[in-house]
Design a protein around this motif. Sequence first.
Motif, PDB file in Angstrom:
ATOM      1  N   TYR A   1       1.102  -1.344  -0.122  1.00 52.14           N
ATOM      2  CA  TYR A   1       0.255  -0.056  -0.205  1.00 52.14           C
ATOM      3  C   TYR A   1       0.947   1.575   0.108  1.00 52.14           C
ATOM      4  CZ  TYR A   1      -4.444  -2.973   0.720  1.00 52.14           C
ATOM      5  OH  TYR A   1      -5.125  -3.603   1.345  1.00 52.14           O
ATOM      6  N   ILE A   2       1.531   1.275   1.589  1.00 51.48           N
ATOM      7  CA  ILE A   2       2.860   1.927   0.896  1.00 51.48           C
ATOM      8  C   ILE A   2       3.323   2.993  -0.867  1.00 51.48           C
ATOM      9  CG2 ILE A   2       4.944   3.360   1.682  1.00 51.48           C
ATOM     10  CD1 ILE A   2       3.703   1.532   4.644  1.00 51.48           C
ATOM     11  N   GLN A   3       3.505   1.847  -1.137  1.00 51.44           N
ATOM     12  CA  GLN A   3       4.698   1.929  -2.495  1.00 51.44           C
ATOM     13  C   GLN A   3       3.658   2.261  -3.543  1.00 51.44           C
ATOM     14  OE1 GLN A   3       7.896   0.131  -2.781  1.00 51.44           O
ATOM     15  NE2 GLN A   3       7.764   1.696  -5.115  1.00 51.44           N
ATOM     16  N   ASN A   4       1.860   1.989  -3.829  1.00 52.02           N
ATOM     17  CA  ASN A   4       1.372   2.557  -4.400  1.00 52.02           C
ATOM     18  C   ASN A   4       1.215   3.876  -3.957  1.00 52.02           C
ATOM     19  OD1 ASN A   4       0.940  -0.114  -5.889  1.00 52.02           O
ATOM     20  ND2 ASN A   4      -0.722  -0.366  -4.324  1.00 52.02           N
ATOM     21  N   PHE A   5       0.889   4.281  -3.243  1.00 50.89           N
ATOM     22  CA  PHE A   5       0.726   5.393  -2.735  1.00 50.89           C
ATOM     23  C   PHE A   5       1.782   6.842  -3.118  1.00 50.89           C
ATOM     24  CE2 PHE A   5       1.303   9.142   0.273  1.00 50.89           C
ATOM     25  CZ  PHE A   5       0.561  10.468   0.098  1.00 50.89           C
ATOM     26  N   PHE A   6       2.916   6.083  -2.358  1.00 48.78           N
ATOM     27  CA  PHE A   6       4.679   7.031  -2.866  1.00 48.78           C
ATOM     28  C   PHE A   6       4.422   6.688  -4.110  1.00 48.78           C
ATOM     29  CE2 PHE A   6       5.052   6.118   1.429  1.00 48.78           C
ATOM     30  CZ  PHE A   6       4.903   7.750   1.741  1.00 48.78           C
ATOM     31  N   THR A   7       4.559   5.742  -5.100  1.00 49.18           N
ATOM     32  CA  THR A   7       4.839   5.516  -6.390  1.00 49.18           C
ATOM     33  C   THR A   7       3.747   7.096  -6.874  1.00 49.18           C
ATOM     34  OG1 THR A   7       5.496   4.067  -6.751  1.00 49.18           O
ATOM     35  CG2 THR A   7       4.217   4.513  -8.871  1.00 49.18           C
ATOM     36  N   ALA A   8       2.748   6.950  -6.942  1.00 48.42           N
ATOM     37  CA  ALA A   8       1.237   7.772  -8.144  1.00 48.42           C
ATOM     38  C   ALA A   8       2.299   8.787  -6.772  1.00 48.42           C
ATOM     39  CB  ALA A   8      -0.197   7.501  -6.812  1.00 48.42           C
ATOM     40  N   ALA A   9       2.353   9.474  -5.655  1.00 41.83           N
ATOM     41  CA  ALA A   9       2.900  11.189  -5.409  1.00 41.83           C
ATOM     42  C   ALA A   9       4.026  11.517  -6.579  1.00 41.83           C
ATOM     43  CB  ALA A   9       3.594  10.868  -4.059  1.00 41.83           C
ATOM     44  N   LYS A  10       5.355  10.104  -6.820  1.00 39.82           N
ATOM     45  CA  LYS A  10       6.496  10.861  -7.257  1.00 39.82           C
ATOM     46  C   LYS A  10       5.946  10.515  -9.648  1.00 39.82           C
ATOM     47  CE  LYS A  10       9.380   7.409  -8.020  1.00 39.82           C
ATOM     48  NZ  LYS A  10       9.942   6.351  -7.675  1.00 39.82           N
ATOM     49  N   MET A  11       4.568  10.131  -9.927  1.00 40.82           N
ATOM     50  CA  MET A  11       4.731  10.634 -10.392  1.00 40.82           C
ATOM     51  C   MET A  11       3.378  12.212 -10.869  1.00 40.82           C
ATOM     52  SD  MET A  11       5.525   8.118 -12.594  1.00 40.82           S
ATOM     53  CE  MET A  11       4.624   8.835 -14.197  1.00 40.82           C
ATOM     54  N   ILE A  12       2.916  12.188  -9.705  1.00 47.38           N
ATOM     55  CA  ILE A  12       2.905  13.748  -9.733  1.00 47.38           C
ATOM     56  C   ILE A  12       3.633  15.384  -9.373  1.00 47.38           C
ATOM     57  CG2 ILE A  12       1.641  15.277  -7.793  1.00 47.38           C
ATOM     58  CD1 ILE A  12      -0.325  13.271  -7.151  1.00 47.38           C
ATOM     59  N   ILE A  13       4.345  15.160  -9.101  1.00 42.89           N
ATOM     60  CA  ILE A  13       6.058  15.591  -8.718  1.00 42.89           C
ATOM     61  C   ILE A  13       6.722  15.339 -10.054  1.00 42.89           C
ATOM     62  CG2 ILE A  13       7.882  13.730  -8.358  1.00 42.89           C
ATOM     63  CD1 ILE A  13       7.474  17.929  -7.216  1.00 42.89           C
ATOM     64  N   VAL A  14       6.451  14.692 -10.671  1.00 44.80           N
ATOM     65  CA  VAL A  14       7.360  14.892 -12.470  1.00 44.80           C
ATOM     66  C   VAL A  14       6.585  15.191 -13.309  1.00 44.80           C
ATOM     67  CG1 VAL A  14       7.958  12.900 -14.111  1.00 44.80           C
ATOM     68  CG2 VAL A  14       8.635  11.737 -12.108  1.00 44.80           C
ATOM     69  N   ILE A  15       5.540  15.059 -13.224  1.00 46.68           N
ATOM     70  CA  ILE A  15       4.456  15.004 -14.096  1.00 46.68           C
ATOM     71  C   ILE A  15       4.832  17.503 -13.841  1.00 46.68           C
ATOM     72  CG2 ILE A  15       1.965  16.518 -14.792  1.00 46.68           C
ATOM     73  CD1 ILE A  15       1.176  13.405 -13.758  1.00 46.68           C
ATOM     74  N   ILE A  16       4.592  17.675 -12.527  1.00 44.38           N
ATOM     75  CA  ILE A  16       4.068  19.139 -12.197  1.00 44.38           C
ATOM     76  C   ILE A  16       5.849  19.585 -12.559  1.00 44.38           C
ATOM     77  CG2 ILE A  16       4.483  21.098 -10.472  1.00 44.38           C
ATOM     78  CD1 ILE A  16       3.292  19.238  -9.160  1.00 44.38           C
ATOM     79  N   ILE A  17       6.990  19.383 -12.427  1.00 48.10           N
ATOM     80  CA  ILE A  17       8.340  19.823 -13.058  1.00 48.10           C
ATOM     81  C   ILE A  17       8.142  19.422 -14.764  1.00 48.10           C
ATOM     82  CG2 ILE A  17      10.468  19.416 -13.204  1.00 48.10           C
ATOM     83  CD1 ILE A  17      10.354  18.469 -10.312  1.00 48.10           C
ATOM     84  N   ILE A  18       7.846  18.766 -15.444  1.00 51.76           N
ATOM     85  CA  ILE A  18       7.787  18.301 -16.168  1.00 51.76           C
ATOM     86  C   ILE A  18       7.486  19.537 -17.064  1.00 51.76           C
ATOM     87  CG2 ILE A  18       7.071  17.488 -18.918  1.00 51.76           C
ATOM     88  CD1 ILE A  18       8.313  15.058 -17.607  1.00 51.76           C
ATOM     89  N   VAL A  19       5.984  19.941 -16.679  1.00 45.76           N
ATOM     90  CA  VAL A  19       4.680  20.768 -17.561  1.00 45.76           C
ATOM     91  C   VAL A  19       5.733  22.719 -17.226  1.00 45.76           C
ATOM     92  CG1 VAL A  19       2.635  22.089 -17.630  1.00 45.76           C
ATOM     93  CG2 VAL A  19       2.876  19.770 -17.001  1.00 45.76           C
ATOM     94  N   CYS A  20       5.848  22.309 -15.968  1.00 45.22           N
ATOM     95  CA  CYS A  20       7.125  23.670 -15.467  1.00 45.22           C
ATOM     96  C   CYS A  20       8.226  23.804 -16.862  1.00 45.22           C
ATOM     97  CB  CYS A  20       7.694  23.784 -14.177  1.00 45.22           C
ATOM     98  SG  CYS A  20       6.499  24.237 -12.817  1.00 45.22           S
ATOM     99  N   GLY A  21       8.676  22.610 -17.324  1.00 41.05           N
ATOM    100  CA  GLY A  21       9.477  23.657 -17.958  1.00 41.05           C
ATOM    101  C   GLY A  21       9.223  23.065 -19.165  1.00 41.05           C
ATOM    102  N   PHE A  22       7.833  22.748 -19.932  1.00 39.62           N
ATOM    103  CA  PHE A  22       7.624  23.403 -21.237  1.00 39.62           C
ATOM    104  C   PHE A  22       6.538  24.799 -21.070  1.00 39.62           C
ATOM    105  CE2 PHE A  22       7.437  18.662 -22.115  1.00 39.62           C
ATOM    106  CZ  PHE A  22       7.975  18.786 -23.646  1.00 39.62           C
TER     107      PHE A  22
END
Length: 440
Positions: free
Chosen positions: A128-149
């Motif tokens: 459960y912890i793995q699933n939650f933090f993997t989702a959190a990882k994808m959120i910050i990845v998307i935020i940084i990529i969008v800001c870069g674009f």
Amino acid sequence: MEATLSPVLLPSASLSPIRTAPWRVNGTVESGALCYAELGTMITKSGGEYPYLMEAFGPIPAYLFSWTSLLVIKPSSFAIICLSFAEYAAAPFYPGCEPPVVVIKCLAAAVIVIITTVNSLSVKLGSYIQNFFTAAKMIIVIIIIVCGFVLLAQGKTENFKNSFNDAKISAGSISLAFYNGLWAYDGWNQLNYITEELKNPYRNLPLSIIIGIPLVSVCYVLINISYFTIMTSTELQQSQAVAVTFGDRVLYPASWIVPLFVVFSTIGAANGTCFTAGRLVYVAGREGHMLKVLSYISIKRFTPAPAIIFYGAIAIIYIIPGDINTLINYFSFAVWIFYGLTVFALIVMRFTRKELKRPIKIPIVIPILVTIVSILLVLAPIISEPEWAYLYCVLFMLGGLIFYVLFIHFKFNWAQKISRPITMHLQMLLEVVPPEEVPE
């Protein structure tokens, strides 16, 4: 499939993404993963490199891998991730300066204890912890990529000009740059550790590799591009926490989001490393190549508690004298010896084990190239920038032969007399039994 570290975790002393040529790193990872896809569908046993080395070369190389992985590769990887967590967790509390070393090491040790405790107590809670933090990882990845674009659309391209100025080019510096780059992608072979637990491994193992690694590679490259829209290569190298610096400049006053989600990301990566810790030990114990108690399972919680606790303890030992970059070089040097040997095993078995079914068969030129790259990655730093740490690492790995001869080859009675009461007391303390005795 996910890599061990999030791309937002470039350590402060890492070479810049432009200089480390991320597309070349991606090519090395993807080529190695294709080799592992053939191995995983040809020999459908858990344990990662261990069963492949056993089939190709026999028990001694397989034992040396389990020995090195148990005491060097896995714990140092765990330590690196937790030190990264500590740097990002402490950074917001020390604006404008580096957090004290003792604070970072204490935080890293604390998260190791927490993660090992969680995974020792419950498999479900760990997942459960793995699933939650993997989702959190994808959120910050998307935020940084969008800001870069957005920044690129605004014309922020000046940091991409003259990116190779003052670059030091040598065989050793290139290899060390690859160590830092390849570390971020490490984890591409993790599914091979749980092959026996995969549903339809002939289909799902190669499919995960084909989809997962290119996806991770694209995300990593885009994030590094986003960093360069705001920071020069010098600023990247000097930043103690690259993502925090990026957040401070781009997302202020919501910059606190970045270190929070990066902390989530590192916890998820560390938890994933710990979650798979027992597989190699279990397989090695099944072959009689490890202390039996390390392959035992909790009778109440059905977790490989002894193996997980052992990994945590060794990781804490690595944290005490080590720092991220030293541990990355130490880890990468050791792991690429066995990556290269495993891929070479694929070449050997093309001639010695022709009877094995190969649902996936890649062109033999790919494992040949990966083997050559592995040799270069191991030898170049030793030749151009020799350090005692590399010699100590080799001696430590070869030192495993002493234990192999004493405890496994000759099976001295005195060794069994020593290990038997230790095993008995640990069984009673941890309430663990051999896997075959666990009730269904």
